[in-house]
Design a protein around this motif. Sequence first.
Motif, PDB file in Angstrom:
ATOM      1  N   GLN A  51      55.765  50.675  30.616  1.00  0.00           N
ATOM      2  CA  GLN A  51      55.388  51.719  31.571  1.00  0.00           C
ATOM      3  C   GLN A  51      55.405  53.092  30.897  1.00  0.00           C
ATOM      4  OE1 GLN A  51      58.053  51.958  34.908  1.00  0.00           O
ATOM      5  NE2 GLN A  51      56.646  53.187  36.164  1.00  0.00           N
ATOM      6  N   TYR A  52      56.385  53.324  30.045  1.00  0.00           N
ATOM      7  CA  TYR A  52      56.483  54.595  29.318  1.00  0.00           C
ATOM      8  C   TYR A  52      55.307  54.752  28.363  1.00  0.00           C
ATOM      9  CZ  TYR A  52      58.200  58.202  26.149  1.00  0.00           C
ATOM     10  OH  TYR A  52      58.325  59.334  25.388  1.00  0.00           O
ATOM     11  N   SER A  53      54.891  53.665  27.716  1.00  0.00           N
ATOM     12  CA  SER A  53      53.782  53.713  26.763  1.00  0.00           C
ATOM     13  C   SER A  53      52.454  54.007  27.457  1.00  0.00           C
ATOM     14  CB  SER A  53      53.665  52.366  26.010  1.00  0.00           C
ATOM     15  OG  SER A  53      54.855  52.107  25.294  1.00  0.00           O
ATOM     16  N   MET A  54      52.375  53.724  28.758  1.00  0.00           N
ATOM     17  CA  MET A  54      51.143  53.905  29.503  1.00  0.00           C
ATOM     18  C   MET A  54      50.956  55.355  29.940  1.00  0.00           C
ATOM     19  SD  MET A  54      51.508  50.393  31.738  1.00  0.00           S
ATOM     20  CE  MET A  54      50.663  51.094  33.134  1.00  0.00           C
ATOM     21  N   ARG A  88      51.020  39.915  33.074  1.00  0.00           N
ATOM     22  CA  ARG A  88      50.836  39.170  31.826  1.00  0.00           C
ATOM     23  C   ARG A  88      49.360  39.012  31.484  1.00  0.00           C
ATOM     24  NH1 ARG A  88      50.844  33.104  30.704  1.00  0.00           N
ATOM     25  NH2 ARG A  88      51.162  32.969  28.451  1.00  0.00           N
ATOM     26  N   LYS A  89      48.548  38.693  32.485  1.00  0.00           N
ATOM     27  CA  LYS A  89      47.123  38.509  32.257  1.00  0.00           C
ATOM     28  C   LYS A  89      46.470  39.792  31.748  1.00  0.00           C
ATOM     29  CE  LYS A  89      42.986  36.858  34.682  1.00  0.00           C
ATOM     30  NZ  LYS A  89      42.450  36.370  35.988  1.00  0.00           N
ATOM     31  N   SER A  90      46.845  40.924  32.330  1.00  0.00           N
ATOM     32  CA  SER A  90      46.282  42.214  31.908  1.00  0.00           C
ATOM     33  C   SER A  90      46.748  42.576  30.506  1.00  0.00           C
ATOM     34  CB  SER A  90      46.679  43.313  32.896  1.00  0.00           C
ATOM     35  OG  SER A  90      46.088  43.082  34.166  1.00  0.00           O
ATOM     36  N   LEU A  91      48.034  42.339  30.237  1.00  0.00           N
ATOM     37  CA  LEU A  91      48.563  42.607  28.890  1.00  0.00           C
ATOM     38  C   LEU A  91      47.842  41.750  27.855  1.00  0.00           C
ATOM     39  CD1 LEU A  91      52.431  42.836  29.444  1.00  0.00           C
ATOM     40  CD2 LEU A  91      50.911  44.690  28.730  1.00  0.00           C
ATOM     41  N   LYS A  92      47.649  40.483  28.177  1.00  0.00           N
ATOM     42  CA  LYS A  92      46.977  39.578  27.248  1.00  0.00           C
ATOM     43  C   LYS A  92      45.563  40.051  26.936  1.00  0.00           C
ATOM     44  CE  LYS A  92      49.552  35.972  26.103  1.00  0.00           C
ATOM     45  NZ  LYS A  92      49.761  35.591  24.687  1.00  0.00           N
ATOM     46  N   LYS A 116      37.129  51.921  26.867  1.00  0.00           N
ATOM     47  CA  LYS A 116      38.054  52.768  27.629  1.00  0.00           C
ATOM     48  C   LYS A 116      38.189  52.279  29.060  1.00  0.00           C
ATOM     49  CE  LYS A 116      37.240  57.019  24.998  1.00  0.00           C
ATOM     50  NZ  LYS A 116      36.745  58.413  25.070  1.00  0.00           N
ATOM     51  N   ASN A 117      37.067  51.964  29.685  1.00  0.00           N
ATOM     52  CA  ASN A 117      37.087  51.489  31.062  1.00  0.00           C
ATOM     53  C   ASN A 117      37.811  50.139  31.185  1.00  0.00           C
ATOM     54  OD1 ASN A 117      35.673  53.731  31.932  1.00  0.00           O
ATOM     55  ND2 ASN A 117      33.694  52.706  31.924  1.00  0.00           N
ATOM     56  N   PHE A 118      37.585  49.282  30.200  1.00  0.00           N
ATOM     57  CA  PHE A 118      38.213  47.962  30.198  1.00  0.00           C
ATOM     58  C   PHE A 118      39.733  48.108  30.147  1.00  0.00           C
ATOM     59  CE2 PHE A 118      39.977  44.336  27.826  1.00  0.00           C
ATOM     60  CZ  PHE A 118      39.521  43.278  28.581  1.00  0.00           C
ATOM     61  N   PHE A 119      40.217  48.901  29.196  1.00  0.00           N
ATOM     62  CA  PHE A 119      41.660  49.097  29.070  1.00  0.00           C
ATOM     63  C   PHE A 119      42.237  49.770  30.312  1.00  0.00           C
ATOM     64  CE2 PHE A 119      41.932  49.077  24.132  1.00  0.00           C
ATOM     65  CZ  PHE A 119      41.812  47.696  24.161  1.00  0.00           C
ATOM     66  N   GLN A 120      41.502  50.742  30.852  1.00  0.00           N
ATOM     67  CA  GLN A 120      41.992  51.460  32.018  1.00  0.00           C
ATOM     68  C   GLN A 120      42.124  50.522  33.225  1.00  0.00           C
ATOM     69  OE1 GLN A 120      43.140  54.724  31.916  1.00  0.00           O
ATOM     70  NE2 GLN A 120      44.025  53.914  33.805  1.00  0.00           N
ATOM     71  N   GLN A 121      41.193  49.605  33.366  1.00  0.00           N
ATOM     72  CA  GLN A 121      41.266  48.625  34.458  1.00  0.00           C
ATOM     73  C   GLN A 121      42.529  47.775  34.335  1.00  0.00           C
ATOM     74  OE1 GLN A 121      37.649  46.378  34.197  1.00  0.00           O
ATOM     75  NE2 GLN A 121      36.351  48.051  34.917  1.00  0.00           N
ATOM     76  N   LYS A 122      42.827  47.350  33.125  1.00  0.00           N
ATOM     77  CA  LYS A 122      44.006  46.508  32.907  1.00  0.00           C
ATOM     78  C   LYS A 122      45.293  47.303  33.145  1.00  0.00           C
ATOM     79  CE  LYS A 122      41.081  43.456  31.925  1.00  0.00           C
ATOM     80  NZ  LYS A 122      40.781  42.402  32.925  1.00  0.00           N
ATOM     81  N   LEU A 123      45.320  48.535  32.700  1.00  0.00           N
ATOM     82  CA  LEU A 123      46.504  49.374  32.894  1.00  0.00           C
ATOM     83  C   LEU A 123      46.717  49.699  34.365  1.00  0.00           C
ATOM     84  CD1 LEU A 123      46.156  51.841  29.882  1.00  0.00           C
ATOM     85  CD2 LEU A 123      47.717  49.910  30.102  1.00  0.00           C
ATOM     86  N   THR A 124      45.620  49.844  35.097  1.00  0.00           N
ATOM     87  CA  THR A 124      45.718  50.117  36.532  1.00  0.00           C
ATOM     88  C   THR A 124      46.366  48.956  37.263  1.00  0.00           C
ATOM     89  OG1 THR A 124      43.770  51.558  36.496  1.00  0.00           O
ATOM     90  CG2 THR A 124      44.407  50.633  38.626  1.00  0.00           C
ATOM     91  N   VAL A 125      45.998  47.737  36.875  1.00  0.00           N
ATOM     92  CA  VAL A 125      46.603  46.545  37.483  1.00  0.00           C
ATOM     93  C   VAL A 125      48.112  46.557  37.270  1.00  0.00           C
ATOM     94  CG1 VAL A 125      46.774  44.032  37.359  1.00  0.00           C
ATOM     95  CG2 VAL A 125      44.531  45.123  37.286  1.00  0.00           C
ATOM     96  N   ILE A 126      48.531  46.850  36.036  1.00  0.00           N
ATOM     97  CA  ILE A 126      49.961  46.887  35.717  1.00  0.00           C
ATOM     98  C   ILE A 126      50.647  48.004  36.485  1.00  0.00           C
ATOM     99  CG2 ILE A 126      51.662  47.181  33.875  1.00  0.00           C
ATOM    100  CD1 ILE A 126      49.509  46.102  31.922  1.00  0.00           C
ATOM    101  N   SER A 127      50.031  49.181  36.508  1.00  0.00           N
ATOM    102  CA  SER A 127      50.614  50.341  37.200  1.00  0.00           C
ATOM    103  C   SER A 127      50.815  50.083  38.684  1.00  0.00           C
ATOM    104  CB  SER A 127      49.727  51.570  37.011  1.00  0.00           C
ATOM    105  OG  SER A 127      49.664  51.950  35.660  1.00  0.00           O
ATOM    106  N   GLU A 128      49.839  49.429  39.306  1.00  0.00           N
ATOM    107  CA  GLU A 128      49.931  49.152  40.737  1.00  0.00           C
ATOM    108  C   GLU A 128      51.091  48.217  41.057  1.00  0.00           C
ATOM    109  OE1 GLU A 128      46.093  47.727  41.828  1.00  0.00           O
ATOM    110  OE2 GLU A 128      45.212  49.745  41.980  1.00  0.00           O
ATOM    111  N   VAL A 129      51.293  47.208  40.218  1.00  0.00           N
ATOM    112  CA  VAL A 129      52.416  46.282  40.423  1.00  0.00           C
ATOM    113  C   VAL A 129      53.739  47.015  40.252  1.00  0.00           C
ATOM    114  CG1 VAL A 129      53.598  44.223  39.568  1.00  0.00           C
ATOM    115  CG2 VAL A 129      51.101  44.255  39.703  1.00  0.00           C
ATOM    116  N   VAL A 130      53.825  47.834  39.180  1.00  0.00           N
ATOM    117  CA  VAL A 130      55.065  48.566  38.900  1.00  0.00           C
ATOM    118  C   VAL A 130      55.374  49.567  40.006  1.00  0.00           C
ATOM    119  CG1 VAL A 130      56.174  50.204  37.322  1.00  0.00           C
ATOM    120  CG2 VAL A 130      54.876  48.270  36.403  1.00  0.00           C
ATOM    121  N   GLU A 144      52.574  38.548  40.993  1.00  0.00           N
ATOM    122  CA  GLU A 144      52.479  39.900  40.422  1.00  0.00           C
ATOM    123  C   GLU A 144      52.825  39.903  38.932  1.00  0.00           C
ATOM    124  OE1 GLU A 144      51.911  40.213  44.439  1.00  0.00           O
ATOM    125  OE2 GLU A 144      53.627  39.236  43.481  1.00  0.00           O
ATOM    126  N   LEU A 145      53.829  39.144  38.561  1.00  0.00           N
ATOM    127  CA  LEU A 145      54.203  39.070  37.144  1.00  0.00           C
ATOM    128  C   LEU A 145      53.097  38.389  36.340  1.00  0.00           C
ATOM    129  CD1 LEU A 145      58.000  38.155  37.396  1.00  0.00           C
ATOM    130  CD2 LEU A 145      56.998  40.338  36.688  1.00  0.00           C
TER     131      LEU A 145
END
Length: 250
Positions: free
Chosen positions: A246-249, A150-154, A122-136, A145-146
Amino acid sequence: MKRDFNEEAIHLFRVDVKKLRAFLRLMRPAAKEPGQLKFPTKFKKLYSLAGKIRDRQLYLERIRQYNKAGNGRSRNKIYVLQKEIKELANKRDDFPAKKEFKETEDKLIQQLPVNAEDVLLKNFFQQKLTVISEVVSKGDYKEKELHSIRKSLKDIIYVTRILRDDLKIPVPFSWWDESELKKAENLSHTLGLFNDACIALAFLPPADIKKSGPGEREHLQALRRKWLAEKRKLKKEALNEIPAIQYSMK
């Protein structure tokens, strides 16, 4: 990875390393020591070298495709690239030997935590989603930033696929379904193509074009304009796909 460094061998090698690296990032917080679950220096050098060769192979392929379309020739560029690829491929002295690969494998397995709690995932996924959210949220979509998106999604995609497909372990909490995961994979793919275009342009800076002869200069200028247009198109496609992620998050 085979010693001939062909395109397919390098691609498969780099994909598997990225998958393993994502898994090690997931497990690292549960390791006994902070410095554990990392690749040794020799392995990192091999991965970096393979990346440099791969970048040049992709660039060479782009030039050849452009030439086949009847848009001119860049013999000098092709020669230089082939020479660079050969020189990089000859740097074998620092490669890990077969024994060292086995030692790395054994060491990583020994360092893996015996039990990995659900909170780790859970923490791992949340960290990756936070990175994406901050950029968005900032709306700043530069190349760096892009690349972070991509790195977080991967990392999310690789870990999910490893658990579901390789280890046959269900993700222990509600997460993206296959449809949403597919959207993430599509965006990651688009961003990958965008990254390839950026790398190609980095190999063809205006300063180098100016140094070329009159005939080749015109050809390379046309090639750079083509890749710039491709880069802009791919960035636009990626930005159009981001809202679905973003909607899926939410």
